[in-house]
Design an enzyme around this catalytic site. Structure first.
Site, mmCIF file in Angstrom:
data_model
loop_
_atom_site.group_PDB
_atom_site.id
_atom_site.type_symbol
_atom_site.label_atom_id
_atom_site.label_comp_id
_atom_site.label_asym_id
_atom_site.label_seq_id
_atom_site.Cartn_x
_atom_site.Cartn_y
_atom_site.Cartn_z
ATOM 1 N N GLY A 75 -1.063 -1.578 6.146
ATOM 2 C CA GLY A 75 -1.135 -2.785 6.970
ATOM 3 C C GLY A 75 -2.482 -3.440 6.781
ATOM 4 O O GLY A 75 -3.216 -3.108 5.843
ATOM 5 N N PHE A 76 -2.833 -4.360 7.665
ATOM 6 C CA PHE A 76 -4.130 -5.033 7.551
ATOM 7 C C PHE A 76 -5.259 -4.041 7.809
ATOM 8 O O PHE A 76 -5.377 -3.487 8.903
ATOM 9 C CB PHE A 76 -4.223 -6.184 8.552
ATOM 10 C CG PHE A 76 -3.518 -7.414 8.088
ATOM 11 C CD1 PHE A 76 -4.033 -8.188 7.059
ATOM 12 C CD2 PHE A 76 -2.336 -7.805 8.681
ATOM 13 C CE1 PHE A 76 -3.374 -9.329 6.629
ATOM 14 C CE2 PHE A 76 -1.675 -8.945 8.260
ATOM 15 C CZ PHE A 76 -2.189 -9.705 7.232
ATOM 16 N N GLY A 77 -6.083 -3.837 6.789
ATOM 17 C CA GLY A 77 -7.061 -2.762 6.844
ATOM 18 C C GLY A 77 -8.169 -2.944 7.861
ATOM 19 O O GLY A 77 -8.688 -1.950 8.394
ATOM 20 N N THR A 128 0.873 -1.185 0.000
ATOM 21 C CA THR A 128 0.000 0.000 0.000
ATOM 22 C C THR A 128 0.907 1.231 0.000
ATOM 23 O O THR A 128 1.974 1.214 0.622
ATOM 24 C CB THR A 128 -0.867 -0.003 1.273
ATOM 25 O OG1 THR A 128 -1.783 -1.088 1.188
ATOM 26 C CG2 THR A 128 -1.638 1.305 1.441
ATOM 27 N N ARG A 184 -14.489 -6.404 -1.256
ATOM 28 C CA ARG A 184 -13.914 -5.973 0.029
ATOM 29 C C ARG A 184 -13.263 -4.590 -0.123
ATOM 30 O O ARG A 184 -12.525 -4.345 -1.066
ATOM 31 C CB ARG A 184 -12.872 -7.005 0.477
ATOM 32 C CG ARG A 184 -12.145 -6.669 1.784
ATOM 33 C CD ARG A 184 -10.803 -6.025 1.531
ATOM 34 N NE ARG A 184 -9.989 -5.922 2.760
ATOM 35 C CZ ARG A 184 -8.894 -5.195 2.858
ATOM 36 N NH1 ARG A 184 -8.448 -4.519 1.817
ATOM 37 N NH2 ARG A 184 -8.209 -5.163 3.983
ATOM 38 N N VAL A 185 -13.533 -3.708 0.814
ATOM 39 C CA VAL A 185 -12.880 -2.398 0.849
ATOM 40 C C VAL A 185 -12.053 -2.324 2.121
ATOM 41 O O VAL A 185 -12.533 -2.670 3.201
ATOM 42 C CB VAL A 185 -13.920 -1.257 0.828
ATOM 43 C CG1 VAL A 185 -13.223 0.104 0.920
ATOM 44 C CG2 VAL A 185 -14.765 -1.328 -0.442
ATOM 45 N N GLY A 186 -10.800 -1.897 1.989
ATOM 46 C CA GLY A 186 -9.919 -1.803 3.148
ATOM 47 C C GLY A 186 -9.974 -0.425 3.798
ATOM 48 O O GLY A 186 -10.909 0.359 3.593
#
Ligand code: GLY
Length: 301
Positions: free
Chosen positions: A220-222, A168, A196-198
């Protein structure tokens, strides 16, 4: 006010053979955007220019080079925020535009904040932005990762098991007038559920800017970042502590509350940087007081 800019290219474990490309990419983004700031451009224009470079660089999980979802398609999310008036623009689920931050910027100029999928792409066409073939976004590296994940029985995108989002990108700048802007762009998590939206296009989660506090972009992990609204929290922490402390506290909060892994870049209203990650690496680059560019994958270098 001395203009400043900082960019990141993802927080994860960057393989040795890909580190130099990450460093070069971050440096190229700052090299493109910093002269604009010196010439008097707005922070908003500068972060957009930096993100454009990173989206076109296939090293990163943004624009060309983004990860594939479980259907083997690329769906891009991007956002941009102006700390002067809290104007915000974002898009999600974009498949036919290589630089979705340009659509987000156009959205920011409307009365709306966030467009998704077909509506975002129709709007981009109406605005005259250049469309691409979805296949122009694909790179061999990500096709191979997709096939590997597809072949794993019971593969889960749960944070405990899945590979990190792998690059990202984000940028935060302050211009000569003291205006702060932030922007984030991503292809999301590898093998994500279609639709999926982060966190990256969500105001306060993956991005935030407020002239009265500062600006932040994270990677990072959204899901954890969304649940904690990490970038707005990082900016709020600036009211109590310096930029380094605020970045550190944001990531500690993320880990404490949701066991999250991420990295964040911050600028306070005086142009001080804050950088922190609880991943092995976070590629980033920023302008030093003497005008040279520092780039590294470790926050303490
Ligand atoms: N931070 C990028 C994502 O989770 O989509």
């Amino acid at each position: 006010m001395e203009p400043k800019i900082i960019v990141h290219g993802g927080a994860w474990t960057i393989p040795d053979d890909r580190k130099q490309a990450h460093l070069d990419g971050c440096r190229n983004a700052v090299e493109a955007a910093y002269p604009l700031l010196l010439q008097g451009a707005s922070a908003l224009d500068a972060v957009q220019a930096a993100i454009n470079v990173l989206e076109r660089d296939e090293t990163f999980d943004a624009g060309r080079g983004a990860v594939l979802n479980a259907d083997g398609q690329i769906e891009l999310d991007a956002s941009i925020m102006d700390g002067k008036d809290l104007n915000f623009g974002a898009v999600a689920g974009v498949r036919r535009f290589m630089t979705p931050v340009d659509i987000a910027r156009k959205v920011l100029e409307t009365e709306f904040c966030f467009l998704i999928g077909d509506g975002a792409e129709r709007f981009a066409r109406e605005q005259g932005l250049a469309e691409c073939d979805p296949r122009d976004l694909f790179v061999e590296r990500e096709l191979q990762l997709y096939e590997k994940l597809r072949s794993q029985d019971g593969y889960s995108t749960d944070q405990a098991f899945a590979p990190m989002p792998q690059g990202t990108v984000g940028a935060v700048a302050i211009d000569k007038d003291g205006n702060i802007a932030a922007s984030t762009s991503t292809g999301g998590t590898p093998y994500k559920m279609p639709g999926r939206v982060g966190d990256s296009p969500i105001c306060g989660a993956g991005v935030y800017a407020d002239n009265e506090l500062g600006g932040a972009s994270c990677t990072g992990f959204g899901e954890g970042v969304i649940r904690t609204l990490m970038c707005s929290k990082a900016c709020e922490y600036l009211a109590q502590q310096d930029a380094k402390g605020a970045a550190t506290e944001a990531i500690h909060m993320l880990y404490r509350r949701v066991s999250g892994h991420a990295g964040v870049i911050l600028l306070d209203k005086n142009g001080n940087y804050g950088i922190y990650h609880n991943t092995d690496h976070m590629a980033h680059a920023y302008v030093l007081p003497d005008g040279t560019i520092h780039t590294t994958v470790h926050m303490d270098d």
